[in-house]
Structure formats: structure tokens, C-alpha cells
Design a protein around this motif. Structure first.
Motif, short mmCIF file in Angstrom:
data_model
loop_
_atom_site.label_atom_id
_atom_site.label_comp_id
_atom_site.label_asym_id
_atom_site.label_seq_id
_atom_site.Cartn_x
_atom_site.Cartn_y
_atom_site.Cartn_z
N SER A 266 0.82 -1.21 0.00
CA SER A 266 0.00 0.00 0.00
C SER A 266 0.85 1.26 0.00
O SER A 266 0.50 2.25 -0.63
CB SER A 266 -0.92 -0.01 1.22
OG SER A 266 -0.17 0.08 2.43
N ASN A 267 1.95 1.25 0.71
CA ASN A 267 2.76 2.45 0.90
C ASN A 267 3.81 2.56 -0.20
O ASN A 267 4.12 1.59 -0.90
CB ASN A 267 3.43 2.43 2.27
CG ASN A 267 3.68 3.82 2.82
OD1 ASN A 267 3.55 4.82 2.12
ND2 ASN A 267 4.05 3.88 4.09
N LYS A 268 4.37 3.75 -0.34
CA LYS A 268 5.49 3.92 -1.24
C LYS A 268 6.68 3.12 -0.72
O LYS A 268 6.89 3.01 0.48
CB LYS A 268 5.88 5.40 -1.34
CG LYS A 268 4.82 6.29 -1.96
CD LYS A 268 5.29 7.73 -1.95
CE LYS A 268 4.22 8.65 -2.55
NZ LYS A 268 4.65 10.08 -2.51
N LEU A 269 7.48 2.59 -1.64
CA LEU A 269 8.68 1.88 -1.22
C LEU A 269 9.71 2.89 -0.74
O LEU A 269 9.78 4.01 -1.26
CB LEU A 269 9.26 1.09 -2.39
CG LEU A 269 8.36 0.03 -3.04
CD1 LEU A 269 9.15 -0.75 -4.09
CD2 LEU A 269 7.79 -0.93 -2.01
N TYR B 33 1.42 -2.02 4.20
CA TYR B 33 0.43 -3.09 4.31
C TYR B 33 0.39 -3.86 3.00
O TYR B 33 0.45 -3.27 1.91
CB TYR B 33 -0.95 -2.51 4.67
CG TYR B 33 -0.92 -1.91 6.05
CD1 TYR B 33 -1.12 -2.71 7.17
CD2 TYR B 33 -0.60 -0.57 6.24
CE1 TYR B 33 -1.02 -2.18 8.45
CE2 TYR B 33 -0.51 -0.03 7.52
CZ TYR B 33 -0.72 -0.84 8.61
OH TYR B 33 -0.61 -0.33 9.89
N LEU B 34 0.33 -5.16 3.10
CA LEU B 34 0.32 -6.04 1.94
C LEU B 34 -1.13 -6.37 1.63
O LEU B 34 -1.86 -6.87 2.49
CB LEU B 34 1.14 -7.29 2.23
CG LEU B 34 2.59 -6.96 2.65
CD1 LEU B 34 3.31 -8.19 3.15
CD2 LEU B 34 3.35 -6.32 1.51
N ILE B 35 -1.53 -6.10 0.40
CA ILE B 35 -2.94 -6.05 0.04
C ILE B 35 -3.29 -7.15 -0.96
O ILE B 35 -2.57 -7.38 -1.94
CB ILE B 35 -3.31 -4.68 -0.55
CG1 ILE B 35 -2.85 -3.56 0.39
CG2 ILE B 35 -4.80 -4.58 -0.81
CD1 ILE B 35 -3.46 -3.59 1.77
N MET B 36 -4.40 -7.81 -0.70
CA MET B 36 -4.90 -8.84 -1.60
C MET B 36 -5.65 -8.19 -2.78
O MET B 36 -5.98 -7.00 -2.75
CB MET B 36 -5.85 -9.78 -0.85
CG MET B 36 -5.18 -10.59 0.24
SD MET B 36 -6.37 -11.68 1.08
CE MET B 36 -6.73 -10.72 2.54
N PHE C 258 -0.89 5.26 5.57
CA PHE C 258 0.22 4.42 5.09
C PHE C 258 -0.09 3.86 3.70
O PHE C 258 0.36 2.77 3.35
CB PHE C 258 0.46 3.27 6.07
CG PHE C 258 0.87 3.74 7.44
CD1 PHE C 258 2.13 4.26 7.67
CD2 PHE C 258 -0.03 3.68 8.50
CE1 PHE C 258 2.50 4.70 8.93
CE2 PHE C 258 0.33 4.11 9.77
CZ PHE C 258 1.60 4.64 9.99
N SER C 259 -0.84 4.62 2.93
CA SER C 259 -1.25 4.12 1.62
C SER C 259 -1.13 5.21 0.57
O SER C 259 -1.39 6.39 0.82
CB SER C 259 -2.70 3.63 1.67
OG SER C 259 -3.17 3.29 0.40
N ARG C 260 -0.73 4.79 -0.62
CA ARG C 260 -0.81 5.66 -1.79
C ARG C 260 -2.27 5.75 -2.23
O ARG C 260 -3.12 4.96 -1.81
CB ARG C 260 0.02 5.09 -2.93
CG ARG C 260 1.52 5.00 -2.65
CD ARG C 260 2.20 4.15 -3.71
NE ARG C 260 2.03 2.73 -3.45
CZ ARG C 260 2.20 1.77 -4.36
NH1 ARG C 260 2.53 2.10 -5.60
NH2 ARG C 260 2.03 0.51 -4.04
N GLN D 143 -2.36 -3.53 -6.12
CA GLN D 143 -3.51 -4.40 -6.33
C GLN D 143 -4.55 -4.20 -5.24
O GLN D 143 -4.23 -4.00 -4.07
CB GLN D 143 -3.07 -5.86 -6.39
CG GLN D 143 -2.48 -6.41 -5.10
CD GLN D 143 -1.93 -7.82 -5.26
OE1 GLN D 143 -1.61 -8.26 -6.36
NE2 GLN D 143 -1.81 -8.55 -4.16
N GLY D 144 -5.83 -4.22 -5.64
CA GLY D 144 -6.91 -4.05 -4.69
C GLY D 144 -7.07 -2.65 -4.16
O GLY D 144 -7.83 -2.42 -3.21
N ALA D 145 -6.38 -1.66 -4.76
CA ALA D 145 -6.36 -0.31 -4.20
C ALA D 145 -7.75 0.30 -4.13
O ALA D 145 -8.12 0.91 -3.12
CB ALA D 145 -5.43 0.58 -5.02
N ASP D 146 -8.53 0.16 -5.19
CA ASP D 146 -9.86 0.79 -5.20
C ASP D 146 -10.73 0.25 -4.08
O ASP D 146 -11.39 1.00 -3.36
CB ASP D 146 -10.54 0.56 -6.55
CG ASP D 146 -9.89 1.35 -7.68
OD1 ASP D 146 -9.11 2.27 -7.37
OD2 ASP D 146 -10.14 1.03 -8.85
N ALA D 147 -10.72 -1.08 -3.92
CA ALA D 147 -11.55 -1.68 -2.88
C ALA D 147 -11.02 -1.38 -1.49
O ALA D 147 -11.79 -1.21 -0.54
CB ALA D 147 -11.62 -3.20 -3.09
#
Length: 827
Positions: free
Chosen positions: A509-512, A523-526, A698-700, A705-709
Motif C-alpha cells: 500500500s505504501n510507497k517503497l 500493508y500487503l494487500i490482496m 500508510f497508503s498511496r 492491487q486491490g487499491a480501489d476496494a
């Protein structure tokens, strides 16, 4: 015979039939269930068949409630008899601790809408006039509990699955499994092969053998359990309604209920327990029972007769002595196995009660990528200890013995520890310092440190006890001066390869972190937007990262990350969890202490906050020093090559500034993280998104993946931060343990996920999931704590150093003043 299917389920007991039924309910009906004999002919057919809302675990409470909803309507849905008896149940409480347990259960269940109440002896007698109530203080009455015909409900779910398109094949033994290079499975049976995209091991007592076909070593064993059915009880003939099931953990260590006009007595003996088929269940076994061992159960059987004297002169017309699988910790093995697309649905000690919910939520996980409840406590990849025969059998026996004991918070399970544990090089040193250890993914991790006059033993209670004061000393010692903690149990990965950056960017989710030595929390997102995990990410170089995350998720998150690598990506992931130990040094004096052990500059200019460097400490080179801590104080995590841990520890504890340095366990760390409003694995689960967990910072905005949801506004629930009133003189001196219900204007609206007492601020703090429209700063709620409402208010930000000045400070001075009431922090 069908020779191809999307899902093949091996095993036709309650677990397999439930999963087939619920996969179809979730829209996946390309399912083949294979059973070597008749459905239920393993352990299911001889189960006693009870189900209760009386559980002290949020996910299990959801599963149990679903079972009591499903069973009564299965018969009308499928026209298959299930013999549902909704007679209710009583869980007896003799001691104060047992009373606390049922109050805690009430605090959880009421929030889920379960009808339950705590009643005294006179009310108990009205519901069950034949039970001897000597010594009983209260009982938990759950009127919608009951019992059911185990075979009937299994047949009903199998029939329901067939009606929706699944194929149930009986009398066809699976003989092996081949994993193809394509990832598909060839399931070999006596009647031919079936090619499957996914396979589920629902093999019950055969589950270990089935797992071995794909290289798994499942930590389960088969325990022997008795229940007995008496001759007809004359007094039962005059009853107008069925008596409630009695659960008596103290005297009977089991249950007593009506079986038509007889009594059924089930006993979990507390000594000389027995396993069966330790080397494997015979494939020819069908509907197998064993000769009764009356000597083993006699003390509790005699107690049962004393509790129900009208049974004492009756004969026993039937004894069921059969095998039931038990895992090390009492929870099912439900979820991914670690072999891609090979799932587990086994290891259930009470399949009739848990089976419907297990099938429902595993089906959601398989079809949609995540379930609607957290499955972390059931994830089969949660075991990190050395699994050998002794471990499997000893831990299963331990679990059986605890089946009718009080499930205290932080219940200690000492068998095979530390013999089968993973040990830090500091294990014995810290034990000599008073460390009381807890088991975390097979690691021995200090939970707290015993002080003078307090034994080095686990303290188990639902109330504030001696541990409260110990944790206060550890917290205050660290906040006033400095503390040191062994956090070697962290999971640690190195990720490298030409495609590492686009790969991590896709799942994070976050910038590297951009520069070498930079750190980010991510956060690692499904694909579906749910959170798979939380991790600290350190850039070591170009396309080279170091990832640190919670120990208990080591195998599960590694497994998931490997599965996210696409076929053309060049990414390698190395598990270095046992290559590096971790020492946390934090507190106002931490820079001075570390400064005496290294030549590396530690001021803000030389070593900025949220950065990492390779430094030499006490002569140990290549220490990965990270200026982060879980405490909210100035400090470092030192990731030390394992062989150098003792040298670094001895150096840090021997400087001229080390006087007053305190050893800190995870209990104190939990207190400090709550004051900083840091999330834990109880908040970051598969059932929530980034916005629901309130970690959008902590998110862009997108690009993963799964960003919209994951980033859309929360509508189901959202995490809130609560401050609870302190108990008054009339209240119980207790705090939430997790799963307690949150109430607003007389109705349940949420559940506590985790919490801890803030020793620097003097308040109990908690996280809870509540409806988004109620999440307003200053809004008041009530939390049921051991059955009594406690006022709680939503607060906006962390209560300790809200501006986050301390971790970034260039000062080495203490920010504490002391008064007669204890430590107070100032800035």
C-alpha cells in the motif's frame, strides 16, 4: 466417474460435507467429494452432537451461532432429517474464576446477539431439577444451544450440495496425490484419477496421512474419548420439555444431557489420557469403536452420578469410545496448507459444533480470497515449533486435558517447551534474569520478568493481578531511563532480484523506501482489497529489501508473497528469520547506552529517525540497526547476526549508563503500543481493508492491487480508539481481553479487537470495530467487561506524545517527572 473438477474434497465427514455445501452456496459447484466408505463413517458418526454459544473466542462464537441457525433449517431445505433438539444448555460455575469466565463469555456473546444470561441456583433448579447444585455459584444459560444427529446433518449438507451441482462419490478411496508442474493435482482413487485445480484435506483421523502425500507434516493426533448412555431414566418420562445440556467442567469434566429417555454422559478425563493410531489410521477402519476403559474415566463418572443421583442406580446400555483429532492449541486447521491450492479442513475436536461455520468461512476464503471473520487463529501455517511424533502426541494430550479447563487469557501450554522450541541465544541468560516465556510461532519470547517475591510462573486470571504491577515497573523503567527486549521472534525476509521493486510496489500500500537505509511501514494487500499483512520494509540497496513482520505470520505471509510472484518476474525471497536475532533498546538513555558500544554516529544528523544502517556493535559487524521501536520512545532495533547476540547484549547491559536499564517483555510492549495507538495483528486481519483499519495514511492513492476496494470509504465497520473509565470501587478490577462487545444506546454495535492498560497515562485503552457513522471523537459507548458495562469514549489520537517528538529527539534527557502517584511524562 467424473475425472476433472475445480475442487476435490477428500473426506465425507461433517467437515467435508459442510465445505461442499458451502462452496456451492458461494457459487462454486464444480466440486467432487470423495469418501472411501460411507459418509460420516470416520469420527462424525459417533459424535455426541452438541453445539453451544458458550465459547470465548469471537470467530468461534460466530461459527457456533451459525451452526445453531443452519441446523434447524437444513431439514426443510433438503428434506433430510437432522433431529435438531434446541434444548439449551447450562455451563456451571463453582469457583470465582469460573464465574469470571462465564461473565467474559457473556460479554462476547451478547454483542453478537446471542441470547444468554447468568443465573443463580434457584433459576438453575427450575431448568434442571435433577442436578445437585452443591457448591455451584452460577451458570451460563444459553437457551438456543442444542444437539443434533451427526450423521443426519452431514447427509443433509451432502444432499444440499448435490442439489446445487456437487458430485458426492462414496466407497472410493483416495490412494495418493500427484502435484503436476502446472500446479494441478492428480488425485488417484480406486476408481481412477481426478484432475483438480484445488484439493481440500478433510480427512479427519486420516488427515495426517493425506497431508504426507503432498509433503506436509500436520501437527495433529487422534485422542480417545468416551461417552456413555444409561438405561431409561424413569423420571424423564414425566418431563414436558427436554432438559438443557449441562456442561460441568469442574466435577464431571464433560457434559450430561438427555438422549431420548436416557442420559448421555461425556467425559474428558484429566489424567491418563490415551491416543490411538499414532503411526497412522488403518485405511480399512470403518465405524470403528474401542473397548471402554472404565478405570480411566471412573473418578469423573462417579462425580457425574453424584451430580445427578437419579442416574446412580441405572445400568449403562451403550458406551462410545472413539477417536477424535486434536491439534496442539485446540483450534482447527482451516485454510491454506503451504502447498499452493492445497487446503486443510481438519483437526477439529468438535466438528458438529464448528463444522457449519468452518465450511462457510473456508468456502468464502477459497472463492473470494478472504473470509468475513478473521481466520488467523485457524490458519494451518501458525505452528513454528519442531513437529515430531513426541510433539504431536504430547500437545494433543495437553489440548485434550485442557478441553474442560478455564481458557484464561494468555493460557500457558508448556508441554514440549522448550525442547521443541526455537531459542534465542539469550534464552537461558534471560531466564536467569526472571523471564517468563510465551510461545510465539515456536519461539520462546519473554512475556514479562519476575521481580523479587514473585514466582517465575505464568499468572492466569481475567482480572488485574500481580502482573499489572510488574508491567507498570517495566514500562516506567523504560520510559524514565531505558529498556531492553529480546525480539528475535520477528519474522525476517530478504527480497531481491531484477523485478523486486515493481513486485513489491504492486502488493504494498505504501510507497517503497527510496534511498538505501530508508524505512517504511506498509500493508500487503490482496486483490480484493483486504489486508494480508503488515510489515516494516528496509531498502538495503537497488532491488534489495529487508522485511520484518510479526512472528506468528512467518510462514503464512511468506507463502502468500511467493504466490504473488508472476511467472515472468525475477524475484527471490529468502527467509532469514533464524539468521538474525533482534534486540530492542529504547528509552531516553538508549542513545548513551548504544553510543558506548559503537563508533557509529547516533545523533539525528548521523542516524535519522526511520532509517537503518549497518554498524558494528561490541565488535560484532554487520548489525542491522534500525531507528524504530514499538514503544514511542527514542530507540533502536538491532538485528544482530545470531552468533553475536550474546556479545551485543552483554555490552549493552554493562555500560556506565546501563544502571537502571530494565528488561522488558511483550506484555509491557503491548501497554506502550496501546498508548501510541499502534495496531497489532488483532486489528490487521483478512477481514478488513485499509480504510476499515484506519491506516490510510500508510497508503498511496492507487497503483497497487486491490487499491480501489481497499481505499474506498468504509461502510461495514471502522477501527476506533477508545479510552475506558477506570473501575470504581463497585466494579470488578478487570480490563477487556479482546472480543468483548461495544454498546451504544442500549444496543451492541461492535467488538473490542485488542487493548492494554496505559501505565504512563493511567487509562485502559482499546481498539474496537464499530459502524463508521458512530465513529466520532468524544462519542460515548459502553464496553461489557466481565458482564458489567464500562464507559468508553472515542479519542482522536494517541495519548502518549501525540506529536511523536520522542522517537525523533536529539536529546538524551528524561522527559519524566516523579510524584507520589507515580511517573508522569512531560515535554
Amino acid at each position: 466417474m467424473q475425472n476433472q473438477a475445480k475442487v476435490v474434497i477428500i473426506g465425507g465427514g461433517i467437515m467435508g460435507c459442510s465445505l461442499a455445501y458451502h462452496l456451492c452456496k458461494e457459487g462454486e459447484n464444480d466440486v467432487v467429494l470423495l469418501e472411501k466408505g460411507e459418509l460420516t463413517s470416520g469420527s462424525t458418526w459417533h459424535a455426541a452432537g452438541q453445539i453451544t454459544h458458550s465459547v470465548s473466542h469471537y470467530a468461534l462464537a460466530k461459527m457456533a451461532a451459525y451452526g445453531t441457525e443452519l441446523y434447524p433449517r437444513l431439514e426443510s431445505e433438503t428434506e433430510q432429517s437432522v433431529s435438531w433438539h434446541g434444548c439449551g444448555s447450562l455451563r456451571m460455575a463453582y469457583t470465582d474464576d469460573e464465574v469470571d469466565w462465564i461473565k467474559y463469555t457473556l460479554s462476547v456473546g451478547k454483542g453478537l446477539g446471542h441470547e444468554m444470561e447468568i443465573i443463580g441456583p434457584s433459576e438453575i433448579n427450575k431448568l434442571h431439577p435433577f442436578y445437585n447444585l452443591d457448591g455451584i455459584q452460577f451458570a451460563l444459560h444459553t437457551p438456543h444451544d442444542g444437539h443434533v444427529d451427526p450423521a443426519g446433518v452431514s447427509f443433509a449438507m451432502a444432499k444440499g450440495a448435490r442439489m446445487m451441482g456437487a458430485n458426492i462419490i462414496r466407497h472410493n478411496r483416495v490412494t495418493g496425490i500427484t502435484v503436476k508442474t502446472s500446479g494441478h493435482f492428480v488425485v488417484h482413487t480406486e476408481q481412477g484419477d481426478v484432475i483438480a485445480e484445488q484439493v481440500v484435506n478433510a480427512g479427519g483421523t486420516y488427515a495426517r496421512q493425506i497431508g504426507q502425500w503432498v509433503g506436509l507434516n500436520l501437527p495433529i493426533a487422534n485422542m480417545l474419548h468416551h461417552y456413555l448412555v444409561t438405561d431409561t431414566v424413569p423420571e424423564f418420562k414425566n418431563l414436558n420439555t427436554e432438559l438443557p445440556v449441562v456442561r460441568d467442567d469442574r466435577e464431571v469434566s464433560g457434559y450430561i444431557r438427555m438422549e431420548q429417555l436416557s442420559a448421555l454422559i461425556g467425559i474428558y478425563e484429566k489424567a491418563n489420557v490415551a491416543t490411538i493410531w499414532d503411526e497412522g489410521t488403518p485405511w480399512q477402519s470403518e465405524n470403528e469403536l474401542f473397548e471402554p476403559d472404565y478405570d480411566r474415566i471412573m473418578p469423573w463418572l462417579e462425580n457425574a452420578m453424584e451430580r445427578m443421583p437419579l442416574l446412580a442406580e441405572l445400568g449403562i446400555k451403550r458406551v462410545v469410545h472413539g477417536a477424535i483429532t486434536h491439534p496442539p492449541d485446540g483450534n482447527m486447521l482451516l485454510g491454506p496448507s503451504g502447498v499452493r491450492n492445497f487446503w486443510l479442513c481438519c483437526g477439529s475436536q468438535v466438528g458438529i459444533a464448528w463444522g457449519p461455520g468452518a465450511g462457510k468461512y473456508l468456502a468464502q476464503w477459497m472463492v473470494h480470497g478472504a473470509a468475513d471473520v478473521s481466520m488467523r487463529s485457524f490458519d494451518p501455517r501458525r505452528f513454528g515449533a519442531k513437529i515430531d511424533g513426541e510433539y504431536r502426541i504430547s500437545k494433543a494430550k495437553e489440548d485434550y486435558l485442557l478441553r474442560h479447563e478455564i481458557p484464561y487469557p494468555h493460557r500457558d501450554r508448556p508441554d514440549c517447551r522448550p525442547s521443541n522450541s526455537k531459542l534465542s541465544p539469550l534464552f537461558q541468560v534471560l531466564r536467569d534474569k526472571g523471564a517468563v516465556y510465551e510461545d510465539v510461532y515456536g519461539w520462546e519470547r519473554p512475556f514479562w520478568f519476575a521481580t523479587a517475591g514473585l514466582g517465575q510462573k505464568h499468572i492466569e486470571s481475567f482480572r488485574r493481578d500481580e502482573l499489572h504491577a510488574v508491567v507498570e515497573q517495566e514500562v516506567n523503567g523504560l520510559r524514565q531511563h531505558a529498556g531492553i527486549a529480546d525480539l528475535t521472534a520477528f519474522a525476517k525476509l530478504e527480497i531481491a532480484g531484477p523485478d523486486t521493486e515493481p513486485y513489491l510496489s504492486r502488493i504494498s500500500s505504501n510507497k517503497l523506501p527510496k534511498k538505501s537505509g530508508s524505512i517504511s511501514l506498509t500493508y500487503l494487500i490482496m486483490d480484493n482489497g483486504r489486508i494480508e499483512g503488515e510489515a516494516t520494509l528496509v531498502r538495503l540497496g537497488d532491488n534489495h529489501f529487508y522485511m520484518v513482520y510479526a512472528a506468528v505470520r512467518e510462514a503464512a505471509l511468506l507463502n502468500w508473497m511467493e504466490e504473488q510472484i508472476t511467472g515472468d518476474e525475477q524475484v527471490s525471497i529468502s527467509n532469514v528469520s533464524e539468521d538474525f536475532g533482534v534486540l530492542m533498546l529504547a528509552g531516553p538513555a538508549s542513545r548513551k547506552i548504544l553510543g558506548e558500544c559503537t563508533e557509529a554516529p547516533l545523533d539525528n544528523q548521523g542516524f535519522r529517525w526511520l532509517s537503518a544502517q549497518h554498524i558494528t556493535v561490541a565488535g560484532i559487524e554487520n548489525v542491522r540497526a534500525m531507528r524504530v521501536t514499538y514503544t514511542g520512545e527514542l530507540g533502536w532495533e538491532l538485528h544482530v547476526p545470531m552468533a553475536g547476540m550474546l556479545d551485543v547484549y552483554q555490552a549493552l547491559t554493562s555500560t556506565r549508563h546501563s544502571e537502571g536499564l530494565v528488561h522488558v517483555g511483550s506484555a509491557a510492549l503491548n501497554s506502550m503500543r496501546m498508548e501510541k495507538a499502534y495496531r497489532s495483528g488483532h486489528e490487521i486481519t483478512n477481514e478488513v481493508t485499509i480504510t476499515e483499519a484506519d491506516v490510510l495514511r500508510f497508503s498511496r492513492a492507487g497503483g497497487f492491487q486491490g487499491a480501489d476496494a481497499s481505499t474506498k470509504p468504509a461502510t461495514r465497520w471502522v477501527l476506533t480508539y477508545l479510552q475506558l473509565d477506570e473501575p470504581t470501587d463497585d466494579d470488578i478490577a478487570a480490563d477487556p481481553q479482546g472480543s468483548e462487545s461495544v454498546w451504544y444506546q442500549g444496543r451492541p454495535v461492535g467488538q473490542i479487537s485488542s487493548g492494554g492498560y496505559g501505565h504512563a497515562t493511567g487509562h485502559y485503552l482499546a481498539f474496537a470495530f464499530i459502524p463508521p457513522d458512530l465513529n466520532q471523537v468524544g462519542r460515548e459507548f459502553e464496553v461489557l467487561v466481565l458482564g458489567k458495562p464500562r464507559r468508553a469514549v472515542v479519542i482522536e489520537q494517541c495519548v502518549y506524545d501525540a506529536e511523536n517528538l520522542l522517537p525523533r529527539t536529539d536529546s538524551d534527557e528524561s522527559h519524566w517527572t516523579t510524584n507520589s502517584a507515580g511517573g508522569q511524562y512531560t515535554f
